[in-house]
Motif scaffolding. Structure first.
Motif, mmCIF file in Angstrom:
data_model
loop_
_atom_site.group_PDB
_atom_site.id
_atom_site.type_symbol
_atom_site.label_atom_id
_atom_site.label_comp_id
_atom_site.label_asym_id
_atom_site.label_seq_id
_atom_site.Cartn_x
_atom_site.Cartn_y
_atom_site.Cartn_z
ATOM 1 N N PHE A 120 -9.414 23.521 -11.025
ATOM 2 C CA PHE A 120 -8.530 24.573 -10.511
ATOM 3 C C PHE A 120 -8.873 24.923 -9.062
ATOM 4 O O PHE A 120 -7.981 25.059 -8.212
ATOM 5 C CB PHE A 120 -8.623 25.825 -11.395
ATOM 6 C CG PHE A 120 -7.742 25.776 -12.609
ATOM 7 C CD1 PHE A 120 -6.371 25.978 -12.488
ATOM 8 C CD2 PHE A 120 -8.264 25.535 -13.864
ATOM 9 C CE1 PHE A 120 -5.552 25.939 -13.602
ATOM 10 C CE2 PHE A 120 -7.450 25.486 -14.975
ATOM 11 C CZ PHE A 120 -6.093 25.689 -14.855
ATOM 12 N N THR A 121 -10.172 25.109 -8.778
ATOM 13 C CA THR A 121 -10.577 25.466 -7.411
ATOM 14 C C THR A 121 -10.304 24.329 -6.442
ATOM 15 O O THR A 121 -9.922 24.569 -5.272
ATOM 16 C CB THR A 121 -12.066 25.834 -7.363
ATOM 17 O OG1 THR A 121 -12.850 24.750 -7.913
ATOM 18 C CG2 THR A 121 -12.341 27.103 -8.155
ATOM 19 N N LEU A 122 -10.472 23.074 -6.888
ATOM 20 C CA LEU A 122 -10.190 21.932 -6.031
ATOM 21 C C LEU A 122 -8.717 21.870 -5.673
ATOM 22 O O LEU A 122 -8.352 21.639 -4.502
ATOM 23 C CB LEU A 122 -10.626 20.635 -6.723
ATOM 24 C CG LEU A 122 -10.407 19.337 -5.931
ATOM 25 C CD1 LEU A 122 -11.218 19.362 -4.636
ATOM 26 C CD2 LEU A 122 -10.771 18.118 -6.776
ATOM 27 N N MET A 123 -7.868 22.111 -6.650
ATOM 28 C CA MET A 123 -6.430 22.126 -6.381
ATOM 29 C C MET A 123 -6.067 23.244 -5.398
ATOM 30 O O MET A 123 -5.235 23.070 -4.510
ATOM 31 C CB MET A 123 -5.657 22.306 -7.684
ATOM 32 C CG MET A 123 -5.690 21.087 -8.598
ATOM 33 S SD MET A 123 -4.901 19.645 -7.845
ATOM 34 C CE MET A 123 -3.222 20.207 -7.719
ATOM 35 N N SER A 124 -6.732 24.383 -5.561
ATOM 36 C CA SER A 124 -6.487 25.511 -4.654
ATOM 37 C C SER A 124 -6.892 25.155 -3.229
ATOM 38 O O SER A 124 -6.184 25.459 -2.268
ATOM 39 C CB SER A 124 -7.254 26.738 -5.144
ATOM 40 O OG SER A 124 -7.092 27.819 -4.243
ATOM 41 N N ARG A 125 -8.056 24.493 -3.099
ATOM 42 C CA ARG A 125 -8.525 24.095 -1.764
ATOM 43 C C ARG A 125 -7.602 23.045 -1.142
ATOM 44 O O ARG A 125 -7.326 23.082 0.059
ATOM 45 C CB ARG A 125 -9.948 23.543 -1.853
ATOM 46 C CG ARG A 125 -10.989 24.601 -2.162
ATOM 47 C CD ARG A 125 -12.345 23.973 -2.373
ATOM 48 N NE ARG A 125 -13.335 24.961 -2.788
ATOM 49 C CZ ARG A 125 -14.568 24.655 -3.173
ATOM 50 N NH1 ARG A 125 -14.954 23.376 -3.201
ATOM 51 N NH2 ARG A 125 -15.412 25.600 -3.531
ATOM 52 N N ILE A 126 -7.149 22.108 -1.975
ATOM 53 C CA ILE A 126 -6.238 21.075 -1.472
ATOM 54 C C ILE A 126 -4.929 21.700 -0.990
ATOM 55 O O ILE A 126 -4.414 21.357 0.083
ATOM 56 C CB ILE A 126 -5.967 20.019 -2.563
ATOM 57 C CG1 ILE A 126 -7.239 19.194 -2.820
ATOM 58 C CG2 ILE A 126 -4.815 19.100 -2.152
ATOM 59 C CD1 ILE A 126 -7.122 18.238 -3.990
ATOM 60 N N ASP A 127 -4.414 22.654 -1.782
ATOM 61 C CA ASP A 127 -3.172 23.337 -1.381
ATOM 62 C C ASP A 127 -3.360 24.097 -0.073
ATOM 63 O O ASP A 127 -2.480 24.086 0.798
ATOM 64 C CB ASP A 127 -2.720 24.290 -2.482
ATOM 65 C CG ASP A 127 -2.206 23.551 -3.712
ATOM 66 O OD1 ASP A 127 -1.871 22.352 -3.572
ATOM 67 O OD2 ASP A 127 -2.165 24.159 -4.795
ATOM 68 N N LYS A 128 -4.520 24.756 0.041
ATOM 69 C CA LYS A 128 -4.803 25.525 1.261
ATOM 70 C C LYS A 128 -4.917 24.604 2.477
ATOM 71 O O LYS A 128 -4.400 24.901 3.554
ATOM 72 C CB LYS A 128 -6.099 26.312 1.078
ATOM 73 C CG LYS A 128 -6.426 27.241 2.229
ATOM 74 C CD LYS A 128 -7.683 28.037 1.931
ATOM 75 C CE LYS A 128 -8.008 28.965 3.099
ATOM 76 N NZ LYS A 128 -9.252 29.745 2.833
ATOM 77 N N LYS A 129 -5.607 23.464 2.283
ATOM 78 C CA LYS A 129 -5.763 22.508 3.380
ATOM 79 C C LYS A 129 -4.419 21.903 3.768
ATOM 80 O O LYS A 129 -4.114 21.754 4.968
ATOM 81 C CB LYS A 129 -6.732 21.402 2.977
ATOM 82 C CG LYS A 129 -7.114 20.485 4.115
ATOM 83 C CD LYS A 129 -8.210 19.521 3.709
ATOM 84 C CE LYS A 129 -8.622 18.650 4.890
ATOM 85 N NZ LYS A 129 -9.698 17.708 4.529
ATOM 86 N N ASN A 130 -3.616 21.556 2.773
ATOM 87 C CA ASN A 130 -2.287 21.005 3.056
ATOM 88 C C ASN A 130 -1.406 22.008 3.795
ATOM 89 O O ASN A 130 -0.652 21.638 4.704
ATOM 90 C CB ASN A 130 -1.602 20.583 1.756
ATOM 91 C CG ASN A 130 -2.204 19.323 1.151
ATOM 92 O OD1 ASN A 130 -2.876 18.559 1.854
ATOM 93 N ND2 ASN A 130 -1.983 19.111 -0.126
ATOM 94 N N LYS A 131 -1.553 23.277 3.419
ATOM 95 C CA LYS A 131 -0.790 24.322 4.096
ATOM 96 C C LYS A 131 -1.207 24.439 5.557
ATOM 97 O O LYS A 131 -0.368 24.566 6.455
ATOM 98 C CB LYS A 131 -0.994 25.651 3.376
ATOM 99 C CG LYS A 131 -0.139 26.779 3.924
ATOM 100 C CD LYS A 131 -0.355 28.057 3.133
ATOM 101 C CE LYS A 131 0.492 29.196 3.704
ATOM 102 N NZ LYS A 131 0.274 30.464 2.955
ATOM 103 N N GLY A 132 -2.542 24.355 5.795
ATOM 104 C CA GLY A 132 -3.037 24.409 7.173
ATOM 105 C C GLY A 132 -2.565 23.218 7.994
ATOM 106 O O GLY A 132 -2.172 23.365 9.159
#
Length: 223
Positions: free
Chosen positions: A62-74
């Protein structure tokens, strides 16, 4: 919202693992039909550890997906910023080319008018004025000089030089001579600089003619 919810995943997972593993261990420990041994205890703790590990992996997912989403957003924001910046640069470049093209076209039109209307009819004073106006437009176009847009300054100067070589009687005011010299100076080429003295001489000739005319009027008539 997503970041806050991820903080609760690990405690929930650990609680579920304990809720499932502890009762299983107690059942083994207190059930009378089953004898208790070190192997039973070890198996229970191993089961608890495996359950905790699985829950931890779920949390990490879950946290990895959250980080990936955040990085993709950036990354998406950076791409959009770069796109907007490039679009602004292209817009400015296109506007500068339009300005350069517009002034070059104005210079060509003024040159053709001066040559075809005044020059060929030996109206050299008006021809010179038209050519100077055309040269001024060409100088403005040079402020945003692009190789693909030809500047007509050289051709305009050639006609002004032709007027100089013909050397017709042209008299202009000192103020207009200063304006013409300023335009030639802004052009900056050797040919343009060489024409400054010729323009200045026009105003001097006009001033001299005016002075002589005034002196002649003031001479008393002989009786």
């Amino acid at each position: 919202m997503e970041k806050k919810s991820s903080k609760w995943i690990l405690p929930i997972c650990c609680g579920l693992s304990l809720a499932l593993s502890v009762p299983a261990a107690l059942m083994v420990f207190f059930h009378q039909s089953v004898s208790w041994s070190f192997l039973d205890v070890a198996s229970s703790f191993i089961a608890m550890a495996i359950a905790a590990f699985v829950m931890a992996q779920i949390y990490q997912s879950f946290t990895l997906m959250s980080r990936i989403d955040k990085k993709n957003k950036g990354l998406l924001e950076k791409v959009n910023e770069a796109h907007e910046r490039q679009k602004a640069e292209m817009t400015d470049l296109f506007k500068a080319k339009l300005v350069s093209y517009d002034h070059n076209m104005s210079a060509c039109i003024l040159q053709m008018e001066a040559v075809c209307v005044s020059f060929i009819h030996n109206d050299f004073k008006n021809a010179l004025e038209g050519l100077m106006n055309a040269l001024n437009e060409a100088n403005i176009a040079k402020e945003n000089d692009f190789p693909e847009i030809p500047n007509p300054a050289e051709g305009i100067l050639s006609f002004i030089t032709a007027i100089k070589n013909i050397n017709p009687p042209i008299d202009i005011s000192e103020e207009k001579a200063k304006g013409y010299c300023k335009i030639l100076s802004a052009t900056g080429s050797d040919e343009a600089i060489g024409l400054i003295a010729y323009i200045q001489n026009m105003s001097n000739t006009a001033a001299s003619s005016t002075s002589n005319s005034t002196a002649a009027k003031n001479i008393p008539m002989m009786k």
